[in-house]
Design an enzyme around this catalytic site. Structure first.
Site, PDB file in Angstrom:
ATOM      1  N   GLN A   1      -8.188   2.213   1.392  1.00  0.00           N
ATOM      2  CA  GLN A   1      -7.479   1.482   2.325  1.00  0.00           C
ATOM      3  C   GLN A   1      -5.939   1.685   2.394  1.00  0.00           C
ATOM      4  OE1 GLN A   1      -7.663   0.427   5.724  1.00  0.00           O
ATOM      5  NE2 GLN A   1      -6.192  -0.190   6.352  1.00  0.00           N
ATOM      6  N   GLU A   2      -5.627   2.460   1.154  1.00  0.00           N
ATOM      7  CA  GLU A   2      -3.977   2.977   0.821  1.00  0.00           C
ATOM      8  C   GLU A   2      -3.984   4.424   1.674  1.00  0.00           C
ATOM      9  OE1 GLU A   2      -0.957   1.081   1.249  1.00  0.00           O
ATOM     10  OE2 GLU A   2      -1.556  -0.468   0.550  1.00  0.00           O
TER      11      GLU A   2
END
EC number: 4.2.2.n1
Length: 515
Positions: free
Chosen positions: A313-314
């Site tokens: 996600q990052e």
């Protein structure tokens, strides 16, 4: 898929309405000749179910599932042990009731008028619609008018048969279907995914879970409206089990544990994105094997697959990722955060992962102890994204708007309000991009579900391939090829990272000891 919601109002009203009718049998613990007394005398609650990620699953001795957890709690409520029997299809479940081999059916079964003629329903606890599915890239039917039995197969005992019959009689006279006596719904969904079957029908929850691992499965149309899901028991004059169920569901509704289970299993099923899921699974195959040893090394009490989902996600697992605001690396750390953690190179994968874990643990340590253990990680991740001070504001706003500040389901609904002036102007720490924190945590949960399910399936396929190879010992592994034996390339990896860890419950931070 429509928003899944437990019917709390229905449970409360049904409890009040039926309590009077069942009142003579409510003191079930004091009688020796009723169904509850028989269960307690036997010392076990016999529950029949169907194996699926939502209802019940057993992976390397660990059990999980919404219906399993509810049944386990109900057995404890009665003071007995839980005995689970897994059946292949719905018809076999009701056979267990008919033959006296089960006290309850807990398998995501839909309440309908035909079933309640012969079986006693319990409280409903969420709702689903029945949907026709097909494989992406194949013809999508927009109506049932031309669907026939050569294209559509459904599992035996499926509740949708009555709906299909009504549609055939009233709207689609040419509609036909086949009931496959040998396959359950999960097997038929797999047939559609593999291209061996054009269509099948399943409930919206089962479909959403399959799509996390098989994005090529697509919904063609809704066959029914939302239908309530319930448990079933035998229908007779003994209402003690029904009374106990009503009291149990009312109790877990009031103490909040029902809402926590809804959030845990049903709180992240909306907004399926085909392209995003397909891209993620390709990265699992192509990028994750190189990073997995680092995730495992530094995860500590965090499930490494959750850590991997956070990192994806990052940064989409790009060690060199850089945002316009200056955060960098696999865990997208700020320069100040990296310095406080003693990191010298944010683009170094090992430093970034180790630093990110320590920062998450710091957030975890700040989450109040009143937050349930399995939900603490979601509070910590929201704080990781937007800052812990704004998480304090979100909890305060939840209290002001009559929610539970220790419930992630309640707090996450208030996060988007932190960017609205009418709310943030009255909060201690002011404006925050709470809608981004909300999406951040929800995306991580979806990636984690996809990753766990995908790795479980890889492991299952590998085990089946090994068994097949053992059944044909005269054939050497070198003689297999990827055309005739699709898992040969997977098996040729001597120490596949995919198999280095056994799959477990994808919805919690820590594994719990099995009772």
């Amino acid at each position: 898929m429509k928003k899944l919601k437990i019917n709390y109002l229905f449970i409360g009203i049904l409890t009040l309405l039926l309590a009077a009718a069942l009142w003579p049998s409510i003191p079930w613990f004091g009688k020796a000749d009723n169904r509850i007394a028989a269960i307690q005398s036997r010392g076990e609650l016999r529950v029949s179910t169907i194996e699926s990620p939502l209802t019940y699953a057993r992976i390397n001795g660990k059990k999980y599932g919404l219906d399993y957890e509810l049944a386990q709690q109900f057995a404890s409520y009665l003071g007995v042990k839980l005995k689970i029997t897994v059946r292949q299809n719905i018809s076999q479940l009701f056979d267990d009731l008919d033959n006296g081999n089960a006290d309850l059916l807990a398998a995501g079964l839909v309440y309908n008028s035909e079933r309640v003629k012969n079986y006693q329903p319990g409280p409903t606890y969420y709702s689903v619609s029945q949907q026709l599915v097909y494989r992406v890239g194949q013809y999508r039917p927009r109506t049932l008018a031309t669907v026939n039995e050569s294209q559509l197969s459904i599992a035996p005992g499926h509740v949708v048969v009555n709906d299909l019959q009504a549609l055939k009689e009233t709207k689609f006279p040419d509609l036909s279907w086949k009931v496959d006596d040998k396959k359950g719904t999960a097997a038929l969904l797999s047939e559609v995914i593999s291209g061996n079957l054009d269509y099948t029908i399943a409930d919206s929850v089962a479909i959403s879970l399959f799509q996390r691992v098989h994005p090529e499965l697509a919904v063609a149309l809704d066959v029914t409206d939302e239908q309530p899901v319930t448990w079933f028991s035998q229908l007779d004059d003994d209402n003690t089990l029904s009374a106990a169920l009503l009291d149990f569901f009312n109790t877990i509704n009031e103490d909040g544990s029902l809402a926590r289970m809804e959030e845990k299993y049903l709180g992240h099923g909306d907004d399926f994105d085909y392209v995003d899921t397909r891209t993620f699974l390709r990265a699992v195959d192509g990028v994750l094997p190189d990073l997995q040893p680092l995730f495992e090394k530094y995860a500590q009490e965090i499930d490494w697959r959750l850590l991997a989902a956070i990192s994806y996600q990052e940064s989409h697992w790009d060690p060199l990722a850089t945002s316009p605001t200056g955060v960098r690396g696999l865990m997208m750390l700020t320069k100040n955060t990296a310095q406080s953690l003693g990191l010298t190179d944010r683009t170094d994968a090992e430093q970034s992962i180790s630093g990110g874990v320590r920062y998450i643990q710091d957030m975890m340590g700040k989450v109040p102890e009143t937050v349930p253990e399995e939900e603490r990680i979601w509070f910590a991740l929201a704080a990781y994204n937007m800052g812990y001070a704004h998480m304090l504001d979100a909890r305060a706003l939840t209290v002001k708007t009559r929610g539970n500040p220790d419930s992630w389901a309640d707090v996450k609904q208030r996060l988007p309000l932190l960017s609205q002036k009418q709310y943030y102007s009255k909060l201690t720490y002011g404006y925050a991009r709470g809608h981004e924190a909300y999406a951040y945590v929800e995306n991580i949960r979806k990636y984690q579900i996809s990753l766990v399910g995908y790795l479980q399936e890889k492991e299952k396929q590998a085990a089946e391939a090994i068994k097949l190879a053992q059944d044909y010992p005269a054939v050497s592994p070198a003689e297999f090829d990827t055309e005739t034996f699709p898992f040969s390339s997977f098996l040729s990896q001597p120490s596949s990272n995919y198999l280095s860890h056994s799959p477990s419950l994808p919805f919690s931070l820590k594994k719990k000891d099995e009772n």
